[in-house]
Design an enzyme around this catalytic site. Structure first.
Site, PDB file in Angstrom:
ATOM      1  N   LYS A  65       0.847  -1.208   0.000  1.00  0.00           N
ATOM      2  CA  LYS A  65       0.000   0.000   0.000  1.00  0.00           C
ATOM      3  C   LYS A  65       0.875   1.249   0.000  1.00  0.00           C
ATOM      4  CE  LYS A  65      -0.704  -0.771   4.962  1.00  0.00           C
ATOM      5  NZ  LYS A  65      -0.467   0.352   5.820  1.00  0.00           N
ATOM      6  N   TYR A  69      15.214  31.039   2.880  1.00  0.00           N
ATOM      7  CA  TYR A  69      14.044  31.754   3.425  1.00  0.00           C
ATOM      8  C   TYR A  69      14.213  31.998   4.916  1.00  0.00           C
ATOM      9  CZ  TYR A  69      11.190  30.708  -0.723  1.00  0.00           C
ATOM     10  OH  TYR A  69      10.674  30.629  -1.988  1.00  0.00           O
TER      11      TYR A  69
END
Ligand SMILES: Cc1ncc(COP(=O)(O)O)c(C=O)c1O
Length: 381
Positions: A46, A272
C-alpha cells in the site's frame, strides 16, 4: 535499469529514488524464513509500496513467490491490475457501498468487519454471477478496524451462509508487538478464542493472518497460515527491532545532483527567513529536492547528505523544490557530484531510521512520504 512511469530520469530530474530489487527479493526470503515452512506471505504494497513504487515492487515480489499482495485502497488495487499484475490482492481498508463494482472489477479480496458490507458484496456478486473472497477482520485490541471478538462468529456465520461469498481469510492486527508483550498476549488469546468458536461451529476461517513485520521479528503469531509484512520487505524494521540483525537490507536510497555550487562570504545569510549564516567563507551546493518531494522542513539546519563519502550538513530552510548543503569541507564538488540523502556512499551511511529520528517520526513515514515527483530508478537483479 527501469524508470518508473512517473517521470523519466533525465536532465530535468536532478533528484531520484533508487530501489534495489535484489534487496527486496532477499528481504522476502528472510521474512519467509522467519514465518516458517508452509506459511504464505501477503506482501503489503500500500501507499505506493511505502514509497518504493507499487507496480514495480509488486511485480518483483509476485515473481519471487509472494502468494498475495495487500493494498489499502481500491485505486491502489486498480493501478496494479492496470499494470497486468494478477496476484491475489487483499484490500486492507475495507469498502463503502459505492465500491462494490470496483471490488468486482479488480477482483480484490476485501477486508470486512460489518454485516452491511457483507450484504452489499453478496448482492453485487449475485448480480454479477460471480464469487467474492473476503477477509474477516477481528479487532483484538488495536481499536481501529475489525469486528469485536464477540460479534465475529455471527459475521463469519453470515459469510459462510451466503451464496456468493467465500471466507478467504480471518485476520487481526497487533497494536504493540515488541513493545507490550502482555497486551500482545491478550490480543493473540482473543484471536484464538474467535478461531476456536469458528472451529466449534464448523466454519473454515480460510487463511488466518496476524503477523506483520514486527510479529515476525518478535516470533509471535506463528499459529497463522500467513504473515502480512510491509516494512520488512523494504529492509526496515519497527523502531524497537534490529532489521539488519534479522537479515534485512534497506532497498531504498535517495539521491540528488547539485544545481548550483557557489561560494559565500562570511556573514552571508542563506535561504528563506535567513535562518543560517556562514561564519566564514563557505562553499555551498543547492540540491534539487525539497518539501514538494517529501523532504520536509524539519530539516531546517538539521540534516545531512553524503558527498564523496563525507557527511555535509543541510543549512538554512528547506524550500519546496530545493535545499542547500555546506560542502566547505569537501574538495572539488562539481555539478556532476552525486549526493546521497538516504543510503550509503563509501563507508558512510544515512539510514531512514536516522532521518526519522531527526524528524521525530518513524522510518515508515520517511519512505512513504517521498512524492511521485521523484523518479524511481529500479535496479537489479
Ligand atoms: C492491516 C495491516 N497489516 C500489515 C501491515 C504491515 O505492517 P508492517 O509494515 O509493520 O510490516 C500494515 C501496515 O500498516 C497494516 O495496516
Amino acid at each position: 535499469m527501469i524508470d518508473a512511469p512517473h517521470g523519466a530520469v533525465g536532465t530535468r530530474h536532478r533528484a531520484w529514488v533508487e530501489i534495489d530489487h535484489g534487496a527486496l527479493i532477499a528481504n522476502l526470503a528472510a521474512l519467509r524464513r522467519l514465518a516458517g515452512p508452509g506459511k504464505q506471505i501477503i506482501a503489503v504494497v500500500k501507499a505506493n509500496a511505502y514509497g518504493h513504487g507499487a507496480v514495480e515492487v509488486s511485480r518483483t515480489l509476485s515473481a519471487a513467490g509472494a502468494e498475495r499482495l495487500a493494498v489499502a485502497t481500491l485505486s491502489e488495487a486498480a493501478e496494479l491490475r492496470a499494470a497486468g499484475i494478477d496476484t491475489p490482492i487483499v484490500l486492507l481498508w475495507g469498502i463503502g457501498h459505492g465500491d462494490v463494482d470496483q471490488v468486482l472489477a479488480t477482483g480484490v479480496e476485501p477486508m470486512v468487519d460489518n454485516l452491511e458490507a457483507v450484504d452489499w458484496l453478496e448482492q453485487a456478486a449475485d448480480r454479477a454471477g460471480s464469487r467474492i473472497g473476503l477477509h474477516l477482520k477481528v479487532d483484538t485490541g488495536l481499536a481501529r478496524q475489525g469486528i469485536e471478538p464477540r460479534g465475529a462468529l455471527a459475521l463469519a456465520t453470515a459469510i459462510a451462509a451466503s451464496a456468493h461469498l467465500d471466507l478467504a481469510g480471518t485476520m487481526t492486527h497487533l497494536a504493540a508487538v515488541g513493545e507490550e508483550e502482555a497486551f500482545t498476549d491478550v490480543q493473540l488469546q482473543r484471536m484464538a478464542t474467535v478461531l476456536d468458536g469458528m472451529a466449534a461451529n464448523g466454519i473454515d476461517p480460510g487463511l488466518v493472518h496476524v503477523a506483520a513485520t514486527g510479529a515476525l521479528l518478535a516470533g509471535v503469531g506463528g499459529f497463522a497460515g500467513a504473515a502480512r509484512p510491509g516494512i520488512g520487505l523494504y529492509g526496515l524494521a519497527p523502531r524497537w527491532a534490529d532489521g539488519r540483525a534479522a537479515g534485512l537490507t534497506p532497498a531504498l536510497s535517495l539521491h540528488a545532483l547539485p544545481l548550483r555550487v557557489f561560494e559565500v562570504a562570511p556573514g552571508t545569510p542563506v535561504g528563506y527567513g535567513l535562518r543560517w549564516s556562514a561564519s566564514q567563507t563557505a562553499r555551498l551546493a543547492t540540491l534539487a529536492i525539497g518539501y514538494g518531494d517529501g523532504w520536509p522542513r524539519h530539516h531546517l539546519n538539521n540534516g545531512f547528505a553524503l558527498v564523496r563519502g563525507q557527511r555535509v550538513p543541510m543549512v538554512g530552510a528547506i524550500s519546496m523544490d530545493g535545499l542547500v548543503v555546506d560542502v566547505s569541507e569537501v574538495d572539488g564538488v562539481t555539478l556532476d557530484e552525486e549526493f546521497v540523502l538516504i543510503g550509503r556512499q563509501g563507508d558512510q551511511e544515512i539510514t531512514a531510521d536516522e532521518v526519522a529520528t531527526q524528524r521525530r517520526t518513524i522510518n515508515y513515514e520517511v519512505t512513504t512520504m517521498l512524492r511521485q515527483r521523484l523518479p524511481r530508478r529500479h535496479v537489479g537483479p
